[in-house]
Design an enzyme around this catalytic site. Structure first.
Site, mmCIF file in Angstrom:
data_model
loop_
_atom_site.group_PDB
_atom_site.id
_atom_site.type_symbol
_atom_site.label_atom_id
_atom_site.label_comp_id
_atom_site.label_asym_id
_atom_site.label_seq_id
_atom_site.Cartn_x
_atom_site.Cartn_y
_atom_site.Cartn_z
ATOM 1 N N SER A 197 0.599 -0.941 0.281
ATOM 2 C CA SER A 197 0.097 -0.030 0.157
ATOM 3 C C SER A 197 0.804 1.463 -0.313
ATOM 4 C CB SER A 197 -0.789 0.098 1.358
ATOM 5 O OG SER A 197 -2.051 1.142 1.638
ATOM 6 N N GLU A 323 -8.952 -4.633 -4.401
ATOM 7 C CA GLU A 323 -8.300 -3.692 -2.906
ATOM 8 C C GLU A 323 -9.040 -3.503 -2.949
ATOM 9 O OE1 GLU A 323 -5.306 -3.785 -3.075
ATOM 10 O OE2 GLU A 323 -3.969 -4.062 -4.665
ATOM 11 N N HIS A 415 -7.888 -5.510 -0.263
ATOM 12 C CA HIS A 415 -6.533 -5.195 -0.220
ATOM 13 C C HIS A 415 -5.584 -6.103 1.474
ATOM 14 C CE1 HIS A 415 -3.865 -1.312 -0.727
ATOM 15 N NE2 HIS A 415 -4.067 -0.413 0.626
#
Length: 499
Positions: A197, A323, A415
């Protein structure tokens, strides 16, 4: 080596002084791993140093205990997050944790992984149990996790302060690794930086930075979120936050404001809400993070990579398939009544582009309107970036992958779901609430094996994007076992209409 209260301690010399770590047994292995936690690489960023460039830590005498995680830049209770990343109070927030199977053995010359945590550049912590280097140590890799200043303190524009202070923290931490990692059994000539990320964006930022090239030799970016904030936008936000606090946007003015007040002003100034919130978030990007400052970052990361910066450094990058789908999944019952044409228009996709996108994502369309909207958000924020960066690199050694494993909790490849597989830590706390019960160990074996191969040898084990654009390894897939990861010729074809 000393034995106290059933713990076996081990000491190592660093450039600033001697540190004491502790041995741990590795489950399922006859090998052991030593953990050295909270080793400062810089002076505490408080007082006159609060908005300054990081200053190398002053030497100490005697032996410093490195048995507990150091203070974190993240403050307070972060609430329920996808990755457990606890906050640790204290002023000395610029630290590294080192996990090694060969402390005090400079001749071991093991490959090194340096991990930079995510959290949108305003949150996150290196103290996560997921980031423990046990499994990498088992496989002969020394692992280092890095803390850095977050939010406004790390990245906010201040009239007379150094820019990109959080980036400068990364650089000093990597310089610490170069100077000290041999004492922990690592090879400073074989350092791979990796992150997820914002951490993935951090390592991509470093890859595109001329000043950082001598500090690492490979990069792996998981769901990299680049900021590349324009200087005028950074200045507007900095002035806004100072105005909310009633002070001049200077070090002198802001240094008079308590940390919790700055954090409150930061949250208010970066809040994205309202009917067009999603579109603005996708169009504008992150509010705080690495800024194009004309100094460390003269241009966007993608432009730097296209210009050849970092071309000699191997790169692996990828994303999960869905995600941020979990952000819109609870609205499925409402969204099912909204025509897809209108939904996609709200996020900037119209006409022929919309038709091409839906045609390329028929499997997602079959899962419902929320799944489509979630996929668009994921594509615009993460998956298109994989293609743009891989293409910008040209002939430079680049490998791409996708994580297709669908969490049984979210019914999507969301995610962070790849992180426990990559670290091979499926038995760590809070994994099941993300992956679902009994996550497939075969997938962890595959992802972790390829990560180790790349860190050790500079190649993850599948053909490069650079020699055959589009080539992508898919981890997970429909069976969600990961036992035999598939390599496909155009793994990101679904996003082509958005490029």
């Amino acid at each position: 080596m000393t034995q106290t209260e059933s713990r076996t301690y081990i000491e190592v010399d660093t450039g600033a002084g001697r540190v004491r770590g502790a041995w741990r047994d590795l489950p399922g292995s006859s090998a052991r791993s030593a953990a050295f936690l909270g080793i400062p690489f810089a002076e505490p960023p408080v007082g006159d140093l609060r908005f300054a460039a990081p200053v190398p830590v002053a030497p100490w005498t005697g032996v410093r205990d490195a048995l507990e995680h150091g203070a974190t830049a993240q403050r307070g209770d972060p609430g329920v997050t996808l990755i457990p990343e606890p906050s640790v109070p204290g002023a000395s927030t610029l630290n590294v944790d080192v996990f090694t199977p060969a402390p005090g053995e400079p001749d071991a010359a093991l490959p090194v992984l340096v991990w930079i945590h995510g959290g949108g550049y305003f949150a996150g912590s290196p103290a996560s149990p997921w980031y423990d280097g046990r499994s990498f140590n088992r496989d002969g890799v020394v692992t280092v996790t890095v803390s850095y200043r977050l939010g406004f303190d790390g990245f906010g524009w201040i009239e007379d302060a150094p820019s990109n202070r959080g980036v400068r923290d990364w650089l000093l931490a990597l310089e610490w690794v170069q100077a000290n990692i041999a004492g922990f059994g690592g090879d400073p000539g074989r350092v791979t930086i990796a992150g997820q990320s914002a951490g993935g964006g951090a390592v991509l930022t470093l890859l595109g930075m001329e000043r950082a090239q001598h500090l690492f030799h490979g990069v792996w970016a998981l769901s990299g979120a680049l900021a590349d904030i324009a200087p005028d936008r950074a200045e507007r936000l900095g002035r806004d936050i100072a105005s909310r606090l009633g002070v001049a946007p200077t070090r002198a003015g802001l240094s008079t404001i308590p940390e919790d007040a700055v954090l409150a002003a930061q949250r208010a100034a970066t809040d994205v809400s309202g009917p067009d919130a999603m579109t603005r978030m996708l169009d504008d990007g992150l509010g705080l993070g690495p800024t194009i400052d004309g100094d460390l970052l003269p241009r966007s990361t993608t432009a730097s990579l296209a210009a050849g910066v970092g071309a000699d450094t191997p790169l692996v990058l990828g994303a999960t398939d869905d995600e941020f789908s979990m952000a819109v999944a609870p609205a499925e019952r409402k969204l099912r009544w909204v025509p897809l044409r209108m939904l996609l228009k709200r996020v900037g996709i119209r006409g022929e582009q919309r038709r091409a996108y839906l045609a390329a994502n028929r499997d997602v369309v079959a899962r419902g309107h929320a799944a489509v909207l979630g996929r668009v958000i994921s594509d615009r924020m993460f998956r298109t970036a994989v293609v743009r960066i891989a293409n910008a690199r040209g002939a430079a050694p680049t490998w791409a992958y996708r994580t297709a494993f669908r969490s049984t909790v979210f019914d999507a490849a969301v995610h962070c779901v790849d992180v426990p597989f990559w670290f091979d830590c499926l038995d760590a706390e809070q994994v099941d609430p993300l992956t679902g019960p009994r996550p497939p160990q075969a997938l962890a074996d595959a992802m972790h094996r390829d990560a180790v191969a790349f860190i050790r040898d500079g190649e993850p084990g599948w053909p490069t994007w650079s020699t055959s654009p589009g080539t992508t390894r898919v981890f997970g897939g429909e069976a969600s076992t990961g036992a035999s990861p598939e390599v496909v010729p155009d793994g990101y074809a679904e996003v082509s209409s958005l490029l």
